[in-house]
Write an enzyme that holds these catalytic residues in place. Structure first.
Site, PDB file in Angstrom:
ATOM      1  N   LYS A  12       0.794  -1.279   0.050  1.00 30.01           N
ATOM      2  CA  LYS A  12       0.072  -0.009   0.038  1.00 30.01           C
ATOM      3  C   LYS A  12       0.658   1.033  -0.026  1.00 30.01           C
ATOM      4  CE  LYS A  12      -4.134  -2.212   2.084  1.00 30.01           C
ATOM      5  NZ  LYS A  12      -4.928  -2.277   3.486  1.00 30.01           N
ATOM      6  N   HIS A 118      -1.918  -5.307   1.596  1.00 39.98           N
ATOM      7  CA  HIS A 118      -3.360  -6.086   1.016  1.00 39.98           C
ATOM      8  C   HIS A 118      -3.010  -7.483   0.626  1.00 39.98           C
ATOM      9  CE1 HIS A 118      -7.192  -6.970  -0.554  1.00 39.98           C
ATOM     10  NE2 HIS A 118      -6.490  -7.705  -1.338  1.00 39.98           N
ATOM     11  N   GLU A 129      -9.435 -10.337  -7.795  1.00 41.19           N
ATOM     12  CA  GLU A 129      -8.578  -9.279  -7.604  1.00 41.19           C
ATOM     13  C   GLU A 129      -7.442  -9.318  -8.708  1.00 41.19           C
ATOM     14  OE1 GLU A 129      -7.583  -9.924  -3.395  1.00 41.19           O
ATOM     15  OE2 GLU A 129      -9.691  -8.846  -2.813  1.00 41.19           O
TER      16      GLU A 129
HETATM   17  P1  IDP Z   1      -8.000  -7.199   5.080  1.00 42.67           P
HETATM   18  O1  IDP Z   1      -7.268  -6.082   4.327  1.00 42.67           O
HETATM   19  O2  IDP Z   1      -7.188  -7.693   6.378  1.00 42.67           O
HETATM   20  O3  IDP Z   1      -8.787  -8.214   4.456  1.00 42.67           O
HETATM   21  P2  IDP Z   1     -10.763  -6.005   5.597  1.00 42.67           P
HETATM   22  O4  IDP Z   1     -11.680  -6.072   6.646  1.00 42.67           O
HETATM   23  O5  IDP Z   1     -11.143  -6.456   4.335  1.00 42.67           O
HETATM   24  O6  IDP Z   1      -9.107  -6.343   6.016  1.00 42.67           O
HETATM   25  O7  IDP Z   1     -10.423  -4.327   5.258  1.00 42.67           O
HETATM   26  C1  IDP Z   1      -9.874  -4.173   4.052  1.00 42.67           C
HETATM   27  C2  IDP Z   1      -8.955  -2.767   4.514  1.00 42.67           C
HETATM   28  O8  IDP Z   1      -9.888  -1.573   5.028  1.00 42.67           O
HETATM   29  C3  IDP Z   1      -7.994  -2.937   5.775  1.00 42.67           C
HETATM   30  O9  IDP Z   1      -7.021  -3.754   5.180  1.00 42.67           O
HETATM   31  C4  IDP Z   1      -7.646  -1.454   6.063  1.00 42.67           C
HETATM   32  O10 IDP Z   1      -6.751  -0.920   5.450  1.00 42.67           O
HETATM   33  C5  IDP Z   1      -9.079  -0.795   6.122  1.00 42.67           C
HETATM   34  N1  IDP Z   1      -9.912  -0.948   7.510  1.00 42.67           N
HETATM   35  C6  IDP Z   1     -10.674  -2.321   7.581  1.00 42.67           C
HETATM   36  N2  IDP Z   1     -11.211  -2.036   8.855  1.00 42.67           N
HETATM   37  C7  IDP Z   1     -10.961  -0.596   9.190  1.00 42.67           C
HETATM   38  C8  IDP Z   1     -11.279   0.182  10.104  1.00 42.67           C
HETATM   39  O11 IDP Z   1     -11.873  -0.236  11.274  1.00 42.67           O
HETATM   40  N3  IDP Z   1     -10.753   1.308  10.474  1.00 42.67           N
HETATM   41  C9  IDP Z   1     -10.048   1.656   9.422  1.00 42.67           C
HETATM   42  N4  IDP Z   1      -9.780   1.086   8.354  1.00 42.67           N
HETATM   43  C10 IDP Z   1     -10.018  -0.250   8.236  1.00 42.67           C
HETATM   44 MG    MG Z   2     -10.198  -8.131   3.103  1.00 40.58          MG
END
Ligand code: IDP
Ligand code: MG
Length: 155
Positions: A12, A118, A129
């Site tokens: 990122k 990510h 993706e």
């Molecule tokens: P992941 O990247 O571990 O799969 P996801 O729940 O899919 O997590 O969330 C995607 C991205 O969104 C996260 O990597 C992070 O950058 C952001 N994100 C997720 N939850 C939060 C939050 O509660 N606050 C701020 N950013 C968040």
């Molecule tokens: Mg995710």
């Protein structure tokens, strides 16, 4: 016998700006994952919306789109045995505070909102993706990496 999977990984913008591209890629290479696609690109708002469609409407969504479009990312496709699960483990939990020590998010991050990297969460997400970020002709499998050579040598 060893069923290989592909997964999508993106370094990122915060990690790119802080100069951790090489260190992060080295972790995946050391583990033996084969790099089959890699490029640096600027994510547009349109691409961000497609990538993070499942999060539309959540409180953090606007910040997430702003973050992922805030500078170039390094997009990669890795291939290997149980690559989706294995790479998620190398990434660590979404919140760096909860990520295992030694994982990328724990070692390079602090905030859930700026969590460095990510990785696809399932084989289905990975396929979606990979297709969002890469054309088929941008993926290269016509070489053997060290892990493939090791597996061949003992079989
Ligand atoms: P992941 O990247 O571990 O799969 P996801 O729940 O899919 O997590 O969330 C995607 C991205 O969104 C996260 O990597 C992070 O950058 C952001 N994100 C997720 N939850 C939060 C939050 O509660 N606050 C701020 N950013 C968040
Ligand atoms: Mg995710």
């Amino acid at each position: 016998m060893y069923t290989e999977e592909r997964t999508f990984v993106a370094i990122k913008p915060d990690a790119v700006k802080r100069g951790f591209i090489g260190e992060i890629i080295a972790r995946f290479e050391k583990r033996g994952y084969k790099i089959v696609g890699m490029k640096m690109l600027q994510v547009t708002e349109e691409l961000a919306a497609k990538h993070y469609a499942e999060h539309l409407g959540k409180p953090f969504y606007p910040e997430l789109v702003k973050y992922i479009t805030s500078g170039p990312i390094v997009a990669m496709v890795f291939q290997g045995y149980k690559a989706v699960q294995g790479i998620r483990h190398v990434l660590g939990a979404t919140d760096p505070c909860e990520a295992d020590v030694g994982s990328i998010r724990a070692d390079y991050g602090q905030l859930k909102a700026y969590n460095v990297i990510h990785g696809s969460d399932s084989v289905e997400s990975a396929e979606r993706e990979i297709n969002l970020y890469f054309k088929p002709e941008e993926l290269c499998t016509n070489y053997k990496n060290m892990m493939e050579i090791v597996i061949e040598s003992v079989n």
